[in-house]
Design an enzyme around this catalytic site. Structure first.
Site, mmCIF file in Angstrom:
data_model
loop_
_atom_site.group_PDB
_atom_site.id
_atom_site.type_symbol
_atom_site.label_atom_id
_atom_site.label_comp_id
_atom_site.label_asym_id
_atom_site.label_seq_id
_atom_site.Cartn_x
_atom_site.Cartn_y
_atom_site.Cartn_z
ATOM 1 N N HIS A 262 0.455 1.099 4.299
ATOM 2 C CA HIS A 262 -0.246 1.121 3.025
ATOM 3 C C HIS A 262 -1.373 0.086 2.979
ATOM 4 O O HIS A 262 -2.163 0.062 2.048
ATOM 5 C CB HIS A 262 0.788 0.840 1.921
ATOM 6 C CG HIS A 262 0.297 1.077 0.535
ATOM 7 N ND1 HIS A 262 -1.029 1.202 0.212
ATOM 8 C CD2 HIS A 262 0.950 1.221 -0.624
ATOM 9 C CE1 HIS A 262 -1.158 1.405 -1.084
ATOM 10 N NE2 HIS A 262 0.036 1.412 -1.614
ATOM 11 N N CYS A 263 -1.470 -0.786 4.000
ATOM 12 C CA CYS A 263 -2.410 -1.906 3.868
ATOM 13 C C CYS A 263 -3.611 -1.826 4.811
ATOM 14 O O CYS A 263 -4.736 -1.657 4.351
ATOM 15 C CB CYS A 263 -1.675 -3.216 4.128
ATOM 16 S SG CYS A 263 -0.368 -3.508 2.935
ATOM 17 N N ILE A 264 -3.357 -1.961 6.102
ATOM 18 C CA ILE A 264 -4.458 -2.182 7.050
ATOM 19 C C ILE A 264 -5.456 -1.006 7.082
ATOM 20 O O ILE A 264 -6.662 -1.242 7.173
ATOM 21 C CB ILE A 264 -3.916 -2.502 8.474
ATOM 22 C CG1 ILE A 264 -2.769 -3.515 8.407
ATOM 23 C CG2 ILE A 264 -5.018 -3.011 9.396
ATOM 24 C CD1 ILE A 264 -3.141 -4.877 7.918
#
Ligand SMILES: NC(=O)c1ccc[n+]([C@@H]2O[C@H](COP(=O)([O-])OP(=O)(O)OC[C@H]3O[C@@H](n4cnc5c(N)ncnc54)[C@H](O)[C@@H]3O)[C@@H](O)[C@H]2O)c1
Length: 431
Positions: A262-264
């Site tokens: 969900h982030c990088i």
């Protein structure tokens, strides 16, 4: 009974561990989510995240320090609200802060003077003191920094890392005013060992983006070097192992089949979007994104090479993707490159299946609706042997790689998972 002290909104991978952390520190927590199933599971002491043991939730629910609800009006009873809702990209790959704004609208009418609102969702600088502040002020009729407090504190979650405990990870906090900062510091200090103050919400928002952009750029660098060194007959994994013996000035990053989670793959583009408003270019970020998103194509070429030596085309071949989760030992398959691999191989006519002990069935997703409902194959010799290629996309440590080496006809390994396994010559292709 002790009064409820804080509310955590959004009980996902970030919000649930945080809520548990506060509850364990004897801060009474109200967990709020729009997902009634999650709320029921929590109230029944059950977990829906693999690395959070059900016993952990049961303990705090039984002690009455954690309860969950879908009723946002209960915010009127708390001293602080921490928002941990999703911040995805929309279909044009632009920031979608609608979940933050919806939350703001839902809680605003129930805020009272002196309430502290902290945003934890990763986002571009200016979200807290601009977008969120506006909806909170409009909905409450109060002024941030005057009537209620407002702050931003990024989450630093490392799912499945046993050493990574919410309590031990320093927490960066920025306030809308010095008084807001002071309130937020006091809140987090109840349960987190080290709180790091910064001068504004924007600095705190920018800090989180720097941390994730740093990862994205460095992963892109080793992905590029994997191709360059590969062409020279040099194994990037061996190079990284050697380089990491340097006691200063080097930090290992590892190549892979592409970015996931969900982030990088997402957060850097929150900054590129916002930077345009200021006439700024973000070439490093764009280039890293380009290299990383091209990795699945490279892996598919390696699969084609591996099949070619057996005189087989991709079309009609049976290919097993090993690991659907985006990183080892988690059940989180959001944005996983395994989906890109499945799609690219299926488009070329392969019969694609997957094995993942933590993802028994694929849930419906907006990005890959065609895979919803597919189930993981079973792990046994007959099944594994029947595939022309097993493509290791995620190296879960619970997988028996020696069995894989013995059973599979051909293995394409994007994670160096087969490095320590004895296999027949020519069976493993690094990708
Ligand atoms: N997962 C990570 O490792 C990680 C690490 C650091 C930061 N973050 C950031 O934290 C934020 C949350 O991520 P996550 O991984 O916990 O997401 P998640 O999808 O696991 O959880 C989000 C939760 O919010 C709920 N929700 C959605 N809309 C809501 C609304 N309007 N009101 C109340 N609840 C709502 C969902 O039902 C879900 O339970 C994101 O901004 C993410 O970028 C995630």
């Amino acid at each position: 009974m002790k009064p409820i002290e804080i509310a955590v909104v959004g009980l996902g991978y970030v919000g649930l561990p945080l809520a548990i952390q506060f509850a364990r520190a004897n801060v009474k927590v109200l967990g709020l989510d729009i997902d009634a199933d999650k709320v029921d599971l929590i109230n029944n002491g059950r977990s829906y995240i693999k690395h959070i043991a059900p016993g952990t939730i049961e303990e705090v629910v039984r002690q009455n320090t954690l309860c969950a609800s879908t009723d946002f009006s209960r915010v009127s009873k708390v001293e602080a609200v921490i928002i941990c809702v999703p911040t995805p990209l929309n279909k044009n790959r632009e920031p979608d802060i609608s979940f933050i704004l919806e939350t703001g609208r839902a809680i605003a009418p129930h805020l009272w003077r002196e309430t502290l609102v902290v945003l934890e969702s990763t986002t571009y600088p200016g979200t807290t003191d601009g977008d969120l502040r506006t909806v909170l002020e409009e909905g409450s009729g109060m002024k941030a920094g005057v009537d209620f407090h407002l702050a931003f504190s990024p989450e630093r979650e490392d799912p499945a890392n046993e050493q990574s405990k919410v309590k031990l990870i320093p927490k960066v906090v920025g306030g809308y005013t010095p008084a807001c900062l002071e309130r937020a510091m006091a809140l987090y200090s109840k349960t987190i060992d080290k709180v790091v103050p910064v001068s504004s919400c924007r600095v705190a928002e920018a800090t989180k983006l720097l941390e994730n952009i740093f990862r994205s750029v460095n992963i892109a660098l080793v992905n590029e070097l994997k191709l360059v060194y590969g062409a020279m007959g040099i194994d990037i994994w061996e190079v990284i192992e050697a380089a990491r013996t340097k006691p200063f000035g080097f930090m290992p990053f590892y190549p892979g089949p592409g970015l996931g989670g969900h982030c990088i793959p997402i957060d850097p583009f929150y900054l590129t979007w916002k930077a345009r408003e200021y006439g700024q270019h973000t070439r490093f970020i764009e280039l890293a994104g380009e290299i990383n998103t091209r990795m699945p194509e490279h892996v598919v070429h390696r699969v084609a090479d591996a099949l070619n030596t057996q005189s087989k085309p991709i079309k009609g071949s049976r290919i097993l993707i090993l690991g659907l989760a985006y990183k080892p030992n988690v059940d989180d398959e959001r944005e996983s490159p395994s989906y890109a691999l499945m799609k690219l191989l299926a488009e070329r006519g392969a019969e694609v299946a997957y094995y993942d002990p933590y993802v028994p069935v694929i849930k419906p997703t907006r990005e890959h609706p065609q895979f919803a409902g597919r189930k993981s194959v079973e792990w046994n010799r007959t099944i594994i042997k029947a595939f022309d290629v097993v493509l290791i996309a995620t190296n879960h440590s619970s997988i028996n790689y020696q069995e894989l080496g013995d059973w599979a006809q051909c293995i394409v390994d994007t994670r160096n998972a087969m490095a320590a396994v004895q296999v027949a010559n020519g069976k493993v292709w690094k990708a």
